[in-house]
Design a protein around this motif. Structure first.
Motif, PDB file in Angstrom:
ATOM      1  N   SER A  92     -38.284 -17.506  26.379  1.00  0.00           N
ATOM      2  CA  SER A  92     -37.567 -17.771  25.239  1.00  0.00           C
ATOM      3  C   SER A  92     -37.361 -19.550  25.153  1.00  0.00           C
ATOM      4  O   SER A  92     -37.118 -20.041  26.237  1.00  0.00           O
ATOM      5  N   THR A  93     -37.272 -19.969  24.090  1.00  0.00           N
ATOM      6  CA  THR A  93     -37.109 -21.507  23.862  1.00  0.00           C
ATOM      7  C   THR A  93     -35.428 -21.784  23.809  1.00  0.00           C
ATOM      8  O   THR A  93     -35.263 -22.937  23.649  1.00  0.00           O
ATOM      9  N   GLN A  94     -34.723 -20.797  23.974  1.00  0.00           N
ATOM     10  CA  GLN A  94     -33.502 -21.018  23.959  1.00  0.00           C
ATOM     11  C   GLN A  94     -32.732 -21.608  25.019  1.00  0.00           C
ATOM     12  O   GLN A  94     -33.405 -21.756  25.925  1.00  0.00           O
ATOM     13  N   ASN A  95     -31.486 -22.360  24.974  1.00  0.00           N
ATOM     14  CA  ASN A  95     -31.112 -23.123  25.795  1.00  0.00           C
ATOM     15  C   ASN A  95     -29.457 -23.226  25.747  1.00  0.00           C
ATOM     16  O   ASN A  95     -29.206 -23.043  24.704  1.00  0.00           O
ATOM     17  N   LEU A  96     -28.939 -23.587  26.695  1.00  0.00           N
ATOM     18  CA  LEU A  96     -27.350 -23.788  26.565  1.00  0.00           C
ATOM     19  C   LEU A  96     -26.856 -24.901  25.701  1.00  0.00           C
ATOM     20  O   LEU A  96     -25.736 -24.907  25.361  1.00  0.00           O
ATOM     21  N   PHE A  97     -27.589 -25.837  25.416  1.00  0.00           N
ATOM     22  CA  PHE A  97     -27.369 -27.051  24.509  1.00  0.00           C
ATOM     23  C   PHE A  97     -28.017 -26.962  23.164  1.00  0.00           C
ATOM     24  O   PHE A  97     -27.725 -27.920  22.365  1.00  0.00           O
ATOM     25  N   ALA A  98     -28.623 -25.859  22.748  1.00  0.00           N
ATOM     26  CA  ALA A  98     -29.072 -25.330  21.487  1.00  0.00           C
ATOM     27  C   ALA A  98     -30.289 -26.668  21.017  1.00  0.00           C
ATOM     28  O   ALA A  98     -29.823 -26.742  19.967  1.00  0.00           O
ATOM     29  N   LEU A  99     -30.705 -27.028  21.865  1.00  0.00           N
ATOM     30  CA  LEU A  99     -31.990 -28.036  21.720  1.00  0.00           C
ATOM     31  C   LEU A  99     -33.123 -27.406  20.909  1.00  0.00           C
ATOM     32  O   LEU A  99     -33.566 -26.408  21.238  1.00  0.00           O
ATOM     33  N   HIS A 100     -33.547 -28.171  19.906  1.00  0.00           N
ATOM     34  CA  HIS A 100     -34.688 -27.862  18.940  1.00  0.00           C
ATOM     35  C   HIS A 100     -35.792 -27.791  20.024  1.00  0.00           C
ATOM     36  O   HIS A 100     -35.881 -28.671  20.565  1.00  0.00           O
ATOM     37  N   PRO A 101     -36.751 -26.673  19.778  1.00  0.00           N
ATOM     38  CA  PRO A 101     -38.014 -26.890  20.553  1.00  0.00           C
ATOM     39  C   PRO A 101     -38.985 -27.946  20.264  1.00  0.00           C
ATOM     40  O   PRO A 101     -39.770 -28.345  21.220  1.00  0.00           O
ATOM     41  N   GLU A 102     -38.878 -28.360  18.984  1.00  0.00           N
ATOM     42  CA  GLU A 102     -39.939 -29.222  18.545  1.00  0.00           C
ATOM     43  C   GLU A 102     -39.450 -30.654  18.229  1.00  0.00           C
ATOM     44  O   GLU A 102     -40.219 -31.624  18.121  1.00  0.00           O
ATOM     45  N   HIS A 103     -38.220 -30.666  18.137  1.00  0.00           N
ATOM     46  CA  HIS A 103     -37.685 -32.218  17.819  1.00  0.00           C
ATOM     47  C   HIS A 103     -36.617 -32.511  18.682  1.00  0.00           C
ATOM     48  O   HIS A 103     -35.799 -31.628  19.112  1.00  0.00           O
ATOM     49  N   VAL A 104     -36.116 -33.820  18.998  1.00  0.00           N
ATOM     50  CA  VAL A 104     -34.844 -34.122  19.637  1.00  0.00           C
ATOM     51  C   VAL A 104     -33.756 -34.011  18.834  1.00  0.00           C
ATOM     52  O   VAL A 104     -33.370 -35.131  18.367  1.00  0.00           O
ATOM     53  N   GLN A 105     -33.304 -32.952  18.579  1.00  0.00           N
ATOM     54  CA  GLN A 105     -32.231 -32.528  17.568  1.00  0.00           C
ATOM     55  C   GLN A 105     -31.540 -31.076  18.119  1.00  0.00           C
ATOM     56  O   GLN A 105     -32.376 -30.283  18.955  1.00  0.00           O
ATOM     57  N   LEU A 106     -30.390 -30.855  17.461  1.00  0.00           N
ATOM     58  CA  LEU A 106     -29.849 -29.452  17.803  1.00  0.00           C
ATOM     59  C   LEU A 106     -30.279 -28.436  16.599  1.00  0.00           C
ATOM     60  O   LEU A 106     -30.431 -28.894  15.709  1.00  0.00           O
ATOM     61  N   ASN A 107     -29.904 -27.216  16.999  1.00  0.00           N
ATOM     62  CA  ASN A 107     -30.324 -26.282  16.467  1.00  0.00           C
ATOM     63  C   ASN A 107     -29.594 -24.898  16.893  1.00  0.00           C
ATOM     64  O   ASN A 107     -29.915 -24.446  17.934  1.00  0.00           O
ATOM     65  N   ALA A 108     -28.556 -24.541  16.059  1.00  0.00           N
ATOM     66  CA  ALA A 108     -27.583 -23.522  16.393  1.00  0.00           C
ATOM     67  C   ALA A 108     -28.315 -22.221  16.828  1.00  0.00           C
ATOM     68  O   ALA A 108     -27.873 -21.708  18.036  1.00  0.00           O
ATOM     69  N   SER A 109     -29.408 -21.922  16.176  1.00  0.00           N
ATOM     70  CA  SER A 109     -30.105 -20.833  16.568  1.00  0.00           C
ATOM     71  C   SER A 109     -30.848 -20.761  17.958  1.00  0.00           C
ATOM     72  O   SER A 109     -31.204 -19.699  18.402  1.00  0.00           O
ATOM     73  N   GLN A 110     -30.697 -21.866  18.556  1.00  0.00           N
ATOM     74  CA  GLN A 110     -31.407 -21.887  19.798  1.00  0.00           C
ATOM     75  C   GLN A 110     -30.377 -21.954  20.965  1.00  0.00           C
ATOM     76  O   GLN A 110     -30.833 -22.067  22.155  1.00  0.00           O
ATOM     77  N   PHE A 111     -29.139 -21.729  20.800  1.00  0.00           N
ATOM     78  CA  PHE A 111     -28.255 -21.342  21.800  1.00  0.00           C
ATOM     79  C   PHE A 111     -28.616 -20.029  22.345  1.00  0.00           C
ATOM     80  O   PHE A 111     -28.687 -18.974  21.913  1.00  0.00           O
ATOM     81  N   GLY A 112     -28.500 -20.229  23.877  1.00  0.00           N
ATOM     82  CA  GLY A 112     -28.594 -19.142  24.830  1.00  0.00           C
ATOM     83  C   GLY A 112     -29.576 -19.327  25.701  1.00  0.00           C
ATOM     84  O   GLY A 112     -29.434 -20.455  26.239  1.00  0.00           O
ATOM     85  N   PHE A 113     -29.873 -18.390  26.693  1.00  0.00           N
ATOM     86  CA  PHE A 113     -30.468 -18.605  27.864  1.00  0.00           C
ATOM     87  C   PHE A 113     -32.035 -18.532  27.393  1.00  0.00           C
ATOM     88  O   PHE A 113     -32.351 -17.432  27.146  1.00  0.00           O
ATOM     89  N   GLY A 114     -32.768 -19.314  28.199  1.00  0.00           N
ATOM     90  CA  GLY A 114     -34.137 -19.381  27.953  1.00  0.00           C
ATOM     91  C   GLY A 114     -34.967 -19.813  29.284  1.00  0.00           C
ATOM     92  O   GLY A 114     -34.565 -19.928  30.238  1.00  0.00           O
ATOM     93  N   ALA A 115     -36.182 -20.191  29.113  1.00  0.00           N
ATOM     94  CA  ALA A 115     -37.035 -20.390  30.116  1.00  0.00           C
ATOM     95  C   ALA A 115     -36.601 -21.764  31.053  1.00  0.00           C
ATOM     96  O   ALA A 115     -36.803 -21.581  32.173  1.00  0.00           O
ATOM     97  N   ARG A 116     -35.879 -22.686  30.428  1.00  0.00           N
ATOM     98  CA  ARG A 116     -35.532 -23.927  31.009  1.00  0.00           C
ATOM     99  C   ARG A 116     -34.327 -23.401  31.965  1.00  0.00           C
ATOM    100  O   ARG A 116     -34.192 -23.618  33.270  1.00  0.00           O
ATOM    101  N   ASP A 117     -33.392 -22.494  31.614  1.00  0.00           N
ATOM    102  CA  ASP A 117     -32.543 -22.052  32.392  1.00  0.00           C
ATOM    103  C   ASP A 117     -32.937 -21.032  33.515  1.00  0.00           C
ATOM    104  O   ASP A 117     -32.331 -21.262  34.847  1.00  0.00           O
ATOM    105  N   ALA A 118     -33.963 -20.354  33.226  1.00  0.00           N
ATOM    106  CA  ALA A 118     -34.508 -19.477  34.336  1.00  0.00           C
ATOM    107  C   ALA A 118     -34.970 -20.296  35.366  1.00  0.00           C
ATOM    108  O   ALA A 118     -34.761 -20.188  36.681  1.00  0.00           O
ATOM    109  N   ILE A 119     -35.722 -21.530  35.092  1.00  0.00           N
ATOM    110  CA  ILE A 119     -36.309 -22.388  36.087  1.00  0.00           C
ATOM    111  C   ILE A 119     -34.915 -23.118  36.601  1.00  0.00           C
ATOM    112  O   ILE A 119     -35.090 -23.458  38.120  1.00  0.00           O
ATOM    113  N   ILE A 120     -33.914 -23.446  36.200  1.00  0.00           N
ATOM    114  CA  ILE A 120     -32.866 -23.978  36.843  1.00  0.00           C
ATOM    115  C   ILE A 120     -32.188 -22.879  37.894  1.00  0.00           C
ATOM    116  O   ILE A 120     -31.839 -23.413  38.860  1.00  0.00           O
ATOM    117  N   VAL A 121     -32.047 -21.650  37.410  1.00  0.00           N
ATOM    118  CA  VAL A 121     -31.488 -20.759  38.212  1.00  0.00           C
ATOM    119  C   VAL A 121     -32.671 -20.781  39.569  1.00  0.00           C
ATOM    120  O   VAL A 121     -31.972 -20.528  40.580  1.00  0.00           O
TER     121      VAL A 121
END
Lengths: 351, 465
Positions: A190-219
């Motif tokens: 998943s491209t989702q993340n807790l800051f709702a960061l857009h996967p392609e641009h340095v901006q926010l995107n509400a649909s990206q809110f959630g747990f994803g690959a980055r969070d998995a690596i943090i855990v």
């Protein structure tokens, strides 16, 4: 005088192998990479080698992928405070006279002397969204929440909100809100993340809110770091705190929390400072092995860190000059962050 | 203390002398040729046959994944192998442009090897600027693998060779079935992440680049349609694995990198587009209950699919060029070609070994009597075309961009049209970047544009000259 000179010569002779190794394998390549960063060195396109000055540095500052991967690197460092806090907590527990303390220390330290790749493959299986044990446990835990949440929301909606036509649309598809909040994540996919960061641009995107690959690596990183070297440093630090301080506090009627807050924490400040500096350096340099093994930098580049970006540029795209420039920018960042830490953190340690 | 250091120093010196004296004896004194290739059982058997035939040389494998970073760095450092593989035309360009690949044109002529004898799809992976740099190791064109057992259990007749994608979708919907606990039993169609490129782009009449390779053409309506069609299998028809299901397989590993093979072979897919080389895995005892057949892919608007080839190149700076050329000659031999066909390592590079008098050997392997479908692979290869490539785009950059696109499509984060438009923009930018960096490439590019090829930019003011 002669004896002193002879001693110096002997010392230099003993140091020579190490110094030679450092010069040949570190100093010269590092200096060479600095020179390379001002060239267009690219082995894949038969580009004539030429001096390009600051072009590579200007290009990277204008490159969106560079900023995206810097954000990824920063995001993956969010686990540092948790890891450091966890290490301190474990060290505090293990410093108490408990039965089998040595065994627990060994067990908690186990991830640190297990091969990283083996651990990553294990975590890959754990994070499997369909048959992995993490989501199995989450599903089991979340199912009552999910169904309960639906029931409460339905009850609230129909009892207190004036009935409108659009409510039907809200309920079909069922409970997107509740679903988003309590659905088990896809983790590494998943491209989702807790800051709702857009996967392609340095901006926010509400649909990206959630747990994803980055969070998995943090855990995974927090799991490995809690019981690692930091825990040992804290245990050593706690062992060096004079017992008299605790005895005096006990006489004054201090409880466990007060002793920790007013004795352990201030006494461990130099250790915490050291750990913090090293963790930040490690964090800025890190993420390569995990991303390479678990996600190959994906999905959609969301786990590509700056070091992974440097690897891709140098050894996949063969842009050695540009990759060297990114390396030097990363080095500069680490240097500045360490200086800031040193300047402001050190004053807190000494207070 | 001095005594201890002296003793340690003496011991180390003695150990060094002993190690030098006890030089291990090698099983034979033949000259070693290092081949950077995929280290798999099929490849090892090919090498064993060459080594048995040879008195002077002996090939050993230096494992190389499908990316060439390791080999390229070895070559730059002067410790490159004697032979190395290129999986894509862009990898060939890297080896050639960096001066690592030996020009084999004259060696081919002197050894009686004609590039005309190879399957046409291999041309783009062996040829650069009109010169030959490699010998194909194998060639591949996709067909549709069918799990006969799933079809039989659901009373669905096997598709005919002239079926359409609409018929395929209808069958796939019927064969996408779930267990009572909600878990997937099998998908109707297991698509691989690159099927949109190799199958749907050509079938919809779209292409990655124009003929000259001067412009990425993915922003065409046909390309958008092809990608949307691919995406719909996953997110609209829901007959192909989505990201979660794909992740399921991601941790299973296996021979090669294709996750869809594991999924199909383990009975979790009723159909899957794939190549003959899948048999290298599916012949394993673990899949002995798999009842297989293969048919042609459903018909699209254009009766074409992309075929691919893996080429073996000779390192220009290799220490044993003569030995490497002997291995290249071996790759052209009947022994090698029959071995590739026998082991189902895709198809053999030389066309003649698939037709009489070798046809029977290709069609029927006595060790696998149930495999009565090898004719399908030959037919697929007859209709395959080499994919369109651009010598002006870094292959690895292209691959990275395409992986991001595939991730976004898998995650349903973009429509097919958006994905293709953005991808074309980035690839055309990449072309222009190459032109800015390389005067040689710029000159070549300009001559192509002057001859009428469409450039990577729309506004003439953006031309880098």
């Amino acid at each position: 005088m002669v004896t002193r000179r002879r001693a110096m010569l002997a010392a230099l002779l003993f140091l020579l192998p190490n110094l030679l190794g450092f010069a040949i394998f570190t100093l010269i390549p590092v200096g060479f990479s600095l020179l390379a960063s001002f060239t267009n060195w690219n082995i894949s396109q038969a580009v004539p080698l030429r001096w390009v000055g600051l072009d590579n540095y200007i290009a990277l500052l204008r490159s969106e992928p560079f900023w995206l991967y810097l954000v990824n690197t920063g995001y993956l460092m969010l686990g540092l405070p948790v890891a450091i806090g966890g290490s301190l907590f474990l060290a505090t527990l293990l410093s108490r006279p408990i039965r089998g303390g040595g065994l627990y220390r060994t067990l908690f330290y186990l991830p640190s002397f297990t091969a990283g790749i083996a651990l990553y493959i294990l975590w890959k299986k754990l994070f499997n969204p369909t048959v992995g044990p993490i989501n199995y446990a989450l599903d089991t835990l979340l199912m009552p929440l999910h169904t309960g949440g639906e029931a409460v929301f339905t009850w609230w909606l129909w009892s207190y909100v004036p009935q409108q036509e659009w409510m039907g649309a809200l309920l079909d598809p069922p409970w997107w809100l509740a679903w988003t909040l309590v659905q088990s994540p896809s983790w590494l996919g998943s491209t989702q993340n807790l800051f709702a960061l857009h996967p392609e641009h340095v901006q926010l995107n509400a649909s990206q809110f959630g747990f994803g690959a980055r969070d998995a690596i943090i855990v995974m990183g927090v799991w490995g770091a809690i019981g690692g070297g930091n825990m040992l440093l804290y245990i050593a630090g706690i062992a060096n705190i004079p017992r008299q301080l605790y005895e005096a506090a006990e006489i004054d009627g201090a409880g466990a929390w007060a002793k920790f807050r007013h004795i352990t924490w201030p006494q461990l400040a130099p250790t915490t400072f050291f750990i913090l500096v090293m963790s930040v350096i490690g964090g800025l340099q890190g993420g390569f092995e995990q991303a390479r093994t678990l996600t190959e930098g994906g999905p959609a580049g969301t786990t590509t860190t700056l070091t992974y970006h440097i690897y891709n540029l140098a050894f996949e795209e063969f842009k050695i000059g540009y990759a060297s420039a990114v390396s030097w920018v990363l080095f500069s960042m680490i240097f500045v962050v360490t200086l800031i830490n040193w300047r402001f953190g050190n004053s807190h340690v000494n207070e | 203390m001095k005594f201890i250091f002296a003793v340690i120093g003496g011991l180390l010196a003695a150990a060094s002398v002993l190690a030098t004296l006890w030089k291990p004896s090698y099983p034979d004194e033949r000259i070693e040729l290092i081949w950077c290739t995929s280290d798999n059982p099929v490849c090892r058997r090919q090498i064993a046959v060459f080594n048995e035939m040879q008195d002077t040389y002996r090939v050993i494998v230096d494992p190389q994944p499908t990316t060439i970073a390791k080999t390229a760095v070895q070559c730059i450092a002067g410790v490159g192998p004697d032979l190395m593989d290129a999986w894509t035309p862009t990898q060939l360009y890297i080896f050639v442009r960096a001066g690592m690949a030996l020009d084999l044109t004259d060696a081919f002529a002197s050894r009686g090897i004609s590039a005309e004898s190879f399957w046409p799809v291999s041309r783009t992976t062996i040829e650069c600027d009109g010169r030959i740099y490699g010998h194909p190791a194998n060639v591949h064109a996709p067909v549709m693998w069918i799990n006969k057992k799933i079809f039989r259990e659901n009373h669905i007749p096997l598709p005919a060779d002239d079926w359409t994608w609409d018929e395929c979708i209808a069958i796939a919907k019927r064969l996408t079935q779930y267990r009572p606990d909600g878990r997937i039993k099998h998908f109707g169609l297991v698509l691989d992440h690159q099927d949109w490129r190799d199958i749907f782009l050509p079938q919809f009449g779209a292409r990655m680049y124009n003929d000259a390779g001067t412009r990425c053409m993915l922003d065409s309506p046909e390309a958008a349609e092809a990608m949307q069609f691919y995406q719909d299998f996953i997110h609209k028809h829901r007959v192909s694995p989505d990201r979660n299901a794909a992740m399921n397989l991601a941790s299973q590993g296996g021979f090669g990198t294709e996750k869809s093979i594991s999924m199909f072979a383990s009975g979790m897919g009723a159909m899957a587009p794939g190549g003959r080389w899948w048999l290298c895995i599916m012949r394993d005892k673990a899949y002995k209950d798999l009842e297989l057949t293969a048919v042609q892919l459903p018909k699209g608007r254009v009766p074409e699919v992309y075929g691919t080839a893996r080429a073996t190149l000779v390192n220009k700076a290799g220490r044993n060029i003569e030995g490497a050329l002997q291995f290249i000659e071996f790759m052209h031999s009947e022994t090698f070609n029959r071995l590739v066909n026998e082991e189902a390592d895709a198809l053999a590079p030389v066309v003649a070994y698939h037709y009489p008098p070798h046809e029977e050997h290709f069609l029927h392997n006595p060790a696998f009597p149930a495999e009565d479908y090898h004719l399908e692979f030959r037919e697929a290869m007859e209709h395959a075309v080499p994919n369109h490539v651009s010598p002006f785009v870094s292959g690895e950059r292209e691959m990275q961009l395409l992986i991001v696109v595939e991730d976004l499509i898998f995650g349903n984060l973009k429509t097919g049209a958006e994905a293709m438009r953005d991808c074309a923009t980035e690839l055309n930018k990449s072309i222009m970047e190459t032109l800015r960096e390389s005067p040689e490439q710029l000159q070549r590019y300009r001559s192509l544009v002057d001859a009428g090829a469409q450039p990577a930019w729309d506004d003439p003011a953006d031309a880098p000259w």
